[in-house]
Design an enzyme around this catalytic site. Structure first.
Site, PDB file in Angstrom:
ATOM      1  CB  SER A  23      -0.941   0.010   1.213  1.00 23.05           C
ATOM      2  OG  SER A  23      -0.212  -0.125   2.417  1.00 23.05           O
ATOM      3  CB  THR A 155     -40.950  24.941  -9.845  1.00 27.93           C
ATOM      4  OG1 THR A 155     -42.049  25.333 -10.664  1.00 27.93           O
ATOM      5  CG2 THR A 155     -40.864  25.887  -8.648  1.00 27.93           C
ATOM      6  CG  HIS A 156     -41.940  21.379 -12.346  1.00 27.42           C
ATOM      7  ND1 HIS A 156     -42.143  20.087 -11.940  1.00 27.42           N
ATOM      8  CD2 HIS A 156     -42.662  22.149 -11.489  1.00 27.42           C
ATOM      9  CE1 HIS A 156     -42.958  20.061 -10.909  1.00 27.42           C
ATOM     10  NE2 HIS A 156     -43.282  21.308 -10.603  1.00 27.42           N
ATOM     11  CB  SER A 277     -14.435  23.233 -29.927  1.00 29.58           C
ATOM     12  OG  SER A 277     -14.412  22.372 -31.056  1.00 29.58           O
ATOM     13  CE  LYS A 283     -19.079  23.887 -28.547  1.00 28.52           C
ATOM     14  NZ  LYS A 283     -20.344  23.720 -27.863  1.00 28.52           N
ATOM     15  CG  ASN A 285     -16.931  23.774 -25.174  1.00 24.66           C
ATOM     16  OD1 ASN A 285     -17.982  24.206 -25.643  1.00 24.66           O
ATOM     17  ND2 ASN A 285     -16.058  23.091 -25.885  1.00 24.66           N
ATOM     18  CD  GLU A 290     -19.185  20.609 -20.126  1.00 23.93           C
ATOM     19  OE1 GLU A 290     -20.066  20.885 -20.931  1.00 23.93           O
ATOM     20  OE2 GLU A 290     -18.007  20.406 -20.474  1.00 23.93           O
ATOM     21  CE1 TYR A 317      -6.292  -3.248   9.181  1.00 20.94           C
ATOM     22  CE2 TYR A 317      -5.411  -5.449   8.842  1.00 20.94           C
ATOM     23  CZ  TYR A 317      -5.542  -4.136   8.431  1.00 20.94           C
ATOM     24  OH  TYR A 317      -4.940  -3.712   7.286  1.00 20.94           O
ATOM     25  CD  GLN A 322      -2.885  -2.482   2.185  1.00 17.48           C
ATOM     26  OE1 GLN A 322      -2.211  -2.767   3.175  1.00 17.48           O
ATOM     27  NE2 GLN A 322      -2.610  -2.980   1.001  1.00 17.48           N
ATOM     28  CE  LYS A 325      -4.385   2.951   4.797  1.00 20.98           C
ATOM     29  NZ  LYS A 325      -5.287   1.762   4.791  1.00 20.98           N
TER      30      LYS A 325
HETATM   31  N1  ARG Z   1      -1.262  -1.240   5.281  1.00 19.83           N
HETATM   32  C1  ARG Z   1      -2.197  -1.710   6.243  1.00 19.83           C
HETATM   33  C2  ARG Z   1      -3.541  -0.995   6.060  1.00 19.83           C
HETATM   34  O1  ARG Z   1      -3.564  -0.046   5.395  1.00 19.83           O
HETATM   35  C3  ARG Z   1      -1.703  -1.443   7.633  1.00 19.83           C
HETATM   36  C4  ARG Z   1      -2.191  -2.400   8.645  1.00 19.83           C
HETATM   37  C5  ARG Z   1      -1.683  -3.740   8.359  1.00 19.83           C
HETATM   38  N2  ARG Z   1      -1.988  -4.623   9.435  1.00 19.83           N
HETATM   39  C6  ARG Z   1      -1.797  -5.928   9.289  1.00 19.83           C
HETATM   40  N3  ARG Z   1      -2.077  -6.641  10.307  1.00 19.83           N
HETATM   41  N4  ARG Z   1      -1.388  -6.467   8.174  1.00 19.83           N
HETATM   42  O2  ARG Z   1      -4.528  -1.384   6.580  1.00 19.83           O
END
Ligand code: ARG
Length: 457
Positions: A23, A155-156, A277, A283, A285, A290, A317, A322, A325
């Site tokens: 990650s 409205t509408h 364009s 044009k 735009n 948008e 967990y 992961q 994110k």
């Molecule tokens: N990179 C992991 C995450 O974003 C961190 C936690 C990992 N924990 C584990 N027990 N492998 O969630």
């Protein structure tokens, strides 16, 4: 590089697994928060005598040096070290030697990543809040500038009743006010310290979580370690608030696009905020608007992503977490970019107030005022509605405007009409008389502007 968890393994991790599970390519964004959390943790370990004071100090110094390395681009993020937590810990051990191995005492990556995410979202939420306030101020300034300009209210998507342009713009400030409320409320749930929950069960070591919370500015500590490492409600709440916020921005974008068409001709976008364009030379735009509308889809998708990621995860967990994110980071970027570009663009939009004003009184948009006139003469509203409807039909058939009717013609519909009815046909009059609280009369709108000026800082 040797993995920090390699002790019980006989084989090396396969390359494909390394790149599948990493990650670091995206969570390196959390480096500052990871280091901030680790410094607080090291301080607490030192204070409680779980590690020696001098070791704690060495760790803190090492972490500060790593922060400097990252800030100045001298840090090499390694995929084989999986994530931001391992990258920083390994770098610390490399930098200060065995002492660095003491940092991860009474901590797990599970509570660590939950902490990092909370620190990150706390910071970004505050920044987003201030961008929203700025947008509100931008609206307020435009509204003040055009305080008495009249536009057709819809409205509408059909012209309905004349309203003040300022009143219309203030509607967006109200939406943004609620967005701020939602984000501020989310912040209360973000601002809880999960650290010290460790893997899931807490620790046998005598940690002081309240102290760590104080160091990191958290209002409280989580009460259940199992919940704390598996909870992402605060992130879902953040994404929900962001989704509602960008839904508002998308509606605004849609309206600006419509208003800028030849058909409406209510506004003109500044050249600097439009694009041309590649084939049609004439044009110009509205791409910014948008794209705001388009990016809204991605933010909604992120909310659904995280909800779906969470729905099948048993306590506590699991590595699925992961995947939280990317949708979070993407949303933060989109929201900040959209707010920033709007803040830059809106003050430069030209309002064609003449055209707005001209169209505001057209297509019988003051009919409701006529019906209310009859109400003041004692006619029940339903009856007044019907009479006015007949007048409108009469006008449509003869291609007449309301104000072109004579009093004699009007009296054939109701004896109660007298000369003062002619004021009711005018858009200005219609607007001025909408004095009900929250209505579109200039006095009401000025009152609202004053109230909002005090609220928005
Ligand atoms: N990179 C992991 C995450 O974003 C961190 C936690 C990992 N924990 C584990 N027990 N492998 O969630």
């Amino acid at each position: 590089m040797k993995k920090l968890w390699a002790g019980r393994f006989r084989e090396k991790t396969s390359k494909i697994v390394e790149s599948f599970t990493e990650s670091i390519s995206f969570d390196k964004r959390l480096w500052k928060h990871d280091i901030e959390g680790s410094i607080a943790h090291a301080k607490m370990l030192g204070k409680k005598g779980i590690i020696k004071k001098e070791d704690s100090e060495k760790i803190i110094k090492g972490l500060e040096d790593i922060a400097k390395d990252i800030r100045t681009g001298r840090f090499r993020f390694r995929e084989d070290l999986e994530d931001i937590h391992m990258n920083i810990e390994a770098a610390l051990i490399k930098k200060i030697g065995d002492v660095g191995e003491k940092l991860h005492t009474a901590r797990s990556r599970n509570d660590q990543v939950a902490l990092d995410l909370r620190l990150y979202l706390r910071e970004e939420s505050k920044e987003i809040l201030s961008l929203i306030s700025r947008l509100q101020k931008t609206f307020l300034d435009i509204a003040t500038k055009h305080i008495k300009s009249i536009i057709p209210g819809y409205t509408h998507l059909q012209r309905a009743q004349p309203v003040l342009l300022s009143h219309h713009l203030l509607a967006y400030i109200e939406m943004l006010m609620r967005d701020r409320g939602r984000l501020n409320d989310t912040l209360k749930r973000i601002n809880v310290l999960p650290l010290g929950s460790c893997a899931l069960a807490g620790t046998t070591l005598p940690i002081d979580r309240a102290y760590t919370a104080k160091l990191l500015g958290f209002a409280s500590i989580s009460s259940n370690s199992i919940d704390a490492v598996s909870d992402r409600d605060f992130a879902i709440e953040f994404l929900s608030a962001a989704a509602i916020l960008i839904m508002h921005l998308s509606r605004l974008a849609e309206e600006l696009i419509l208003w800028s068409t030849e058909e409406f001709d209510f506004i003109e976008f500044p050249d600097a905020f439009t694009t041309g364009s590649s084939i049609m030379p004439q044009k110009k735009n509205p791409d910014v608007a948008e794209l705001i509308r388009g990016k809204t889809g991605r933010v909604f998708g992120s909310l659904i992503s995280l909800l779906t990621i969470m729905k099948g995860i048993p306590l506590s967990y699991n590595r699925d977490l992961q995947e939280d994110k990317l949708p979070i980071f993407d949303t933060v970027d989109i929201i900040k970019n959209c707010l920033s570009v709007l803040n830059e663009m809106l003050p430069h939009i030209k309002f064609n107030t003449k055209r707005m004003q001209e169209t505001a009184g057209e297509v019988y948009s003051t009919s409701t005022d006529v019906a209310e006139y009859l109400v003041t003469k004692g006619v029940p509203f339903r009856k007044a509605h019907e009479i006015t409807g007949k007048i409108v039909l009469y006008c449509i058939n003869r291609k007449k405007k309301l104000e072109e009717l004579t009093l004699k013609e009007l009296k054939t519909f109701s004896k109660l009409f007298s000369k003062d009815i002619f004021y009711c046909f005018k858009a200005e009059e219609s607007v001025t008389r909408k004095k009900s609280a929250g209505g579109t009369s200039p006095n009401e709108v000025i009152k609202q502007i004053r109230r909002l000026r005090n609220l928005i800082r």
